[in-house]
Design a protein around this motif. Structure first.
Motif, PDB file in Angstrom:
ATOM      1  N   THR A   2       1.033  -1.370   0.162  1.00  0.00           N
ATOM      2  CA  THR A   2       0.088   0.027   0.026  1.00  0.00           C
ATOM      3  C   THR A   2       0.955   1.161  -0.120  1.00  0.00           C
ATOM      4  O   THR A   2       1.990   1.218   0.769  1.00  0.00           O
ATOM      5  CB  THR A   2      -0.884  -0.121   1.329  1.00  0.00           C
ATOM      6  OG1 THR A   2      -1.489  -1.078   1.315  1.00  0.00           O
ATOM      7  CG2 THR A   2      -1.792   1.270   1.274  1.00  0.00           C
ATOM      8  N   LEU A   3       0.422   2.285  -0.770  1.00  0.00           N
ATOM      9  CA  LEU A   3       1.368   3.526  -1.064  1.00  0.00           C
ATOM     10  C   LEU A   3       0.818   4.359   0.280  1.00  0.00           C
ATOM     11  O   LEU A   3      -0.568   4.473   0.676  1.00  0.00           O
ATOM     12  CB  LEU A   3       1.135   4.211  -2.200  1.00  0.00           C
ATOM     13  CG  LEU A   3       1.818   3.919  -3.239  1.00  0.00           C
ATOM     14  CD1 LEU A   3       1.023   4.540  -4.602  1.00  0.00           C
ATOM     15  CD2 LEU A   3       3.139   4.193  -3.067  1.00  0.00           C
ATOM     16  N   ARG A   4       1.636   5.219   0.638  1.00  0.00           N
ATOM     17  CA  ARG A   4       1.208   6.336   1.679  1.00  0.00           C
ATOM     18  C   ARG A   4       0.307   7.401   0.844  1.00  0.00           C
ATOM     19  O   ARG A   4       0.557   7.574  -0.492  1.00  0.00           O
ATOM     20  CB  ARG A   4       2.350   6.935   2.358  1.00  0.00           C
ATOM     21  CG  ARG A   4       3.210   6.207   3.080  1.00  0.00           C
ATOM     22  CD  ARG A   4       4.246   6.867   3.935  1.00  0.00           C
ATOM     23  NE  ARG A   4       4.328   8.589   3.779  1.00  0.00           N
ATOM     24  CZ  ARG A   4       5.375   8.998   2.964  1.00  0.00           C
ATOM     25  NH1 ARG A   4       6.219   8.038   2.302  1.00  0.00           N
ATOM     26  NH2 ARG A   4       5.508  10.063   2.813  1.00  0.00           N
ATOM     27  N   THR A   5      -0.552   8.013   1.662  1.00  0.00           N
ATOM     28  CA  THR A   5      -1.524   9.022   0.875  1.00  0.00           C
ATOM     29  C   THR A   5      -0.798   9.888   0.118  1.00  0.00           C
ATOM     30  O   THR A   5      -1.061  10.279  -1.020  1.00  0.00           O
ATOM     31  CB  THR A   5      -2.579   9.199   1.943  1.00  0.00           C
ATOM     32  OG1 THR A   5      -3.462   8.512   2.539  1.00  0.00           O
ATOM     33  CG2 THR A   5      -3.430  10.488   1.378  1.00  0.00           C
ATOM     34  N   GLU A   6       0.315  10.366   0.826  1.00  0.00           N
ATOM     35  CA  GLU A   6       0.983  11.742   0.317  1.00  0.00           C
ATOM     36  C   GLU A   6       1.621  11.259  -0.939  1.00  0.00           C
ATOM     37  O   GLU A   6       1.727  12.060  -1.887  1.00  0.00           O
ATOM     38  CB  GLU A   6       2.165  12.299   1.263  1.00  0.00           C
ATOM     39  CG  GLU A   6       1.588  12.751   2.590  1.00  0.00           C
ATOM     40  CD  GLU A   6       1.112  11.673   3.750  1.00  0.00           C
ATOM     41  OE1 GLU A   6       1.584  10.431   3.574  1.00  0.00           O
ATOM     42  OE2 GLU A   6       0.464  12.047   4.392  1.00  0.00           O
ATOM     43  N   PRO A  52      -3.654   4.004  -0.913  1.00  0.00           N
ATOM     44  CA  PRO A  52      -4.071   4.394   0.603  1.00  0.00           C
ATOM     45  C   PRO A  52      -5.378   3.926   0.784  1.00  0.00           C
ATOM     46  O   PRO A  52      -6.368   3.875   0.011  1.00  0.00           O
ATOM     47  CB  PRO A  52      -3.770   5.903   0.730  1.00  0.00           C
ATOM     48  CG  PRO A  52      -2.790   6.212  -0.595  1.00  0.00           C
ATOM     49  CD  PRO A  52      -3.054   5.189  -1.818  1.00  0.00           C
TER      50      PRO A  52
END
Length: 131
Positions: A2-6, A52
């Motif tokens: 999962t990628l970070r939101t930023e 995210p």
């Protein structure tokens, strides 16, 4: 993974050449909600595990589309949901979100997702499918 939101929004903001994070976030929410309505099964669940959590929930929450939209109608629907958008700017929005999503998904999952969508979506994702 999962990628970070930023990181996810940074990619969309950069690719969409948006002036601010809010524009990138708005495009992500609309495009992923419409995309989620067109996907089913394992691919939908796997794809939702990549962005995210906020965006994963958007991918998973919409009702299923009554009929699959062609790429052109998908872009028109996107334009209808984004205030002030034209078909041309909506195409840009779709491309920015799809390319960031494809990066998060990886080549193999992106290929399986594209197989669920009508012909022509590969170009919106920036990935051409072999014929």
């Amino acid at each position: 993974m999962t990628l970070r939101t930023e990181a996810f929004l940074d990619r969309i903001q950069e690719r969409g050449d948006y002036n601010n994070r809010q524009e990138a976030e708005r495009a992500a929410r609309v495009v992923l909600a419409l995309l989620g309505a067109h996907l089913v099964g394992e691919e939908r669940a796997e794809l939702a595990a990549r962005p995210p959590e906020t965006y994963a929930l958007i991918l998973l929450s919409p009702l299923q589309a009554a009929e699959p939209l062609s790429p052109e109608r998908f872009v028109r629907a996107t334009a209808a949901w984004i205030e002030g958008a034209t078909e041309e700017t909506a195409k840009w929005d779709v491309g920015a979100v799809f390319s960031a999503t494809a990066d998060a998904a990886g080549e193999e999952l992106t290929r399986r997702v594209l197989l669920q969508l009508p012909v022509g979506f590969d170009l919106l994702f920036g990935h051409s499918l072999p014929t």
